[in-house]
Design a protein around this motif. Sequence first.
Motif, PDB file in Angstrom:
ATOM      1  N   GLY A   1       2.632  22.961  14.342  1.00 23.64           N
ATOM      2  CA  GLY A   1       1.896  21.868  13.716  1.00 23.64           C
ATOM      3  C   GLY A   1       0.393  22.073  13.667  1.00 23.64           C
ATOM      4  N   SER A   2      -0.079  23.273  13.965  1.00 22.67           N
ATOM      5  CA  SER A   2      -1.527  23.515  14.030  1.00 22.67           C
ATOM      6  C   SER A   2      -2.196  23.582  12.657  1.00 22.67           C
ATOM      7  CB  SER A   2      -1.817  24.791  14.812  1.00 22.67           C
ATOM      8  OG  SER A   2      -1.222  25.910  14.176  1.00 22.67           O
ATOM      9  N   PHE A   3      -1.429  23.817  11.610  1.00 22.82           N
ATOM     10  CA  PHE A   3      -2.003  23.825  10.262  1.00 22.82           C
ATOM     11  C   PHE A   3      -0.927  23.512   9.239  1.00 22.82           C
ATOM     12  CE2 PHE A   3      -0.514  28.220  10.588  1.00 22.82           C
ATOM     13  CZ  PHE A   3       0.090  28.421   9.359  1.00 22.82           C
ATOM     14  N   THR A   4      -1.385  23.012   8.106  1.00 16.90           N
ATOM     15  CA  THR A   4      -0.537  22.833   6.929  1.00 16.90           C
ATOM     16  C   THR A   4      -1.325  23.337   5.734  1.00 16.90           C
ATOM     17  OG1 THR A   4       0.587  20.911   7.851  1.00 16.90           O
ATOM     18  CG2 THR A   4       0.693  21.167   5.455  1.00 16.90           C
ATOM     19  N   ILE A   5      -0.648  24.059   4.855  1.00 18.56           N
ATOM     20  CA  ILE A   5      -1.260  24.574   3.634  1.00 18.56           C
ATOM     21  C   ILE A   5      -0.472  24.043   2.445  1.00 18.56           C
ATOM     22  CG2 ILE A   5      -1.772  26.637   2.285  1.00 18.56           C
ATOM     23  CD1 ILE A   5      -1.973  28.168   4.947  1.00 18.56           C
ATOM     24  N   VAL A   6      -1.185  23.496   1.478  1.00 19.49           N
ATOM     25  CA  VAL A   6      -0.575  23.019   0.236  1.00 19.49           C
ATOM     26  C   VAL A   6      -1.193  23.799  -0.910  1.00 19.49           C
ATOM     27  CG1 VAL A   6      -0.314  21.060  -1.343  1.00 19.49           C
ATOM     28  CG2 VAL A   6      -0.104  20.715   1.122  1.00 19.49           C
TER      29      VAL A   6
ATOM     30  N   LEU B   1      -5.092  24.236  -0.363  1.00 17.93           N
ATOM     31  CA  LEU B   1      -5.725  23.240   0.509  1.00 17.93           C
ATOM     32  C   LEU B   1      -5.200  23.470   1.918  1.00 17.93           C
ATOM     33  CD1 LEU B   1      -5.328  20.072  -1.745  1.00 17.93           C
ATOM     34  CD2 LEU B   1      -7.325  21.572  -1.551  1.00 17.93           C
ATOM     35  N   THR B   2      -6.098  23.758   2.848  1.00 19.60           N
ATOM     36  CA  THR B   2      -5.708  24.059   4.224  1.00 19.60           C
ATOM     37  C   THR B   2      -6.203  22.966   5.154  1.00 19.60           C
ATOM     38  OG1 THR B   2      -5.800  26.431   3.799  1.00 19.60           O
ATOM     39  CG2 THR B   2      -5.871  25.742   6.097  1.00 19.60           C
ATOM     40  N   TRP B   3      -5.273  22.386   5.909  1.00 20.00           N
ATOM     41  CA  TRP B   3      -5.592  21.380   6.910  1.00 20.00           C
ATOM     42  C   TRP B   3      -5.353  21.985   8.289  1.00 20.00           C
ATOM     43  CZ3 TRP B   3      -2.195  19.357  10.555  1.00 20.00           C
ATOM     44  CH2 TRP B   3      -2.706  18.313  11.337  1.00 20.00           C
ATOM     45  N   LEU B   4      -6.349  21.876   9.161  1.00 17.62           N
ATOM     46  CA  LEU B   4      -6.254  22.380  10.529  1.00 17.62           C
ATOM     47  C   LEU B   4      -6.222  21.205  11.491  1.00 17.62           C
ATOM     48  CD1 LEU B   4      -8.925  25.212  10.189  1.00 17.62           C
ATOM     49  CD2 LEU B   4      -6.428  25.433   9.991  1.00 17.62           C
ATOM     50  N   ARG B   5      -5.168  21.094  12.278  1.00 21.18           N
ATOM     51  CA  ARG B   5      -4.963  19.957  13.178  1.00 21.18           C
ATOM     52  C   ARG B   5      -6.148  19.689  14.085  1.00 21.18           C
ATOM     53  NH1 ARG B   5      -0.353  21.125  17.034  1.00 21.18           N
ATOM     54  NH2 ARG B   5      -1.939  22.521  17.837  1.00 21.18           N
ATOM     55  N   ASP B   6      -6.756  20.717  14.625  1.00 24.73           N
ATOM     56  CA  ASP B   6      -7.817  20.538  15.611  1.00 24.73           C
ATOM     57  C   ASP B   6      -9.195  20.299  15.004  1.00 24.73           C
ATOM     58  OD1 ASP B   6      -5.901  20.862  17.600  1.00 24.73           O
ATOM     59  OD2 ASP B   6      -6.253  23.017  17.763  1.00 24.73           O
ATOM     60  N   ARG B   7      -9.316  20.332  13.692  1.00 19.27           N
ATOM     61  CA  ARG B   7     -10.604  20.119  13.042  1.00 19.27           C
ATOM     62  C   ARG B   7     -10.851  18.630  12.888  1.00 19.27           C
ATOM     63  NH1 ARG B   7     -15.003  23.432  11.498  1.00 19.27           N
ATOM     64  NH2 ARG B   7     -16.331  22.026  10.318  1.00 19.27           N
ATOM     65  N   THR B   8     -11.966  18.148  13.450  1.00 23.67           N
ATOM     66  CA  THR B   8     -12.291  16.720  13.360  1.00 23.67           C
ATOM     67  C   THR B   8     -13.624  16.468  12.671  1.00 23.67           C
ATOM     68  OG1 THR B   8     -13.318  16.791  15.549  1.00 23.67           O
ATOM     69  CG2 THR B   8     -10.976  16.169  15.451  1.00 23.67           C
TER      70      THR B   8
END
Length: 123
Positions: free
Chosen positions: A39-44, A57-64
């Motif tokens: 679950g550390s990243f999702t890419i669409v 589009l890259t989402w990184l779980r730990d990026r706030t």
Amino acid sequence: MEFTFMHNNFNVLDLDKSVAFYKKALGLIEERRMSAPDGSFTIVFMGDGRTGHQLELTWLRDRTEPYNLGDNEIHLALCVEDIEAARKMHKEMNCVCFENHDMGIYFIEDPDGYWVEIIPKRK
């Protein structure tokens, strides 16, 4: 030796918000999604349904924190048949961030601050 464009990447803070923006603003469709097993990243991968080029589009779980885009001189460019209808829609979405009337182009800004250039289709 031939090289072919595949995709460009934008890292995003809110993946759902970004996917919704690109669907509404540019008519892009989600073509593929992948996530890390932990679950550390999702890419669409978003595409226009006509070319093979995609926006990753890259989402990184730990990026706030918002991404530092520097001078933000990097951008995507898309062309459109009816630029006036597109500009009207983008103004209604309140995402037009710069217009160059002399060149006949304008830019929109996504939820993370990335700019997308909108160009009239040349005849």
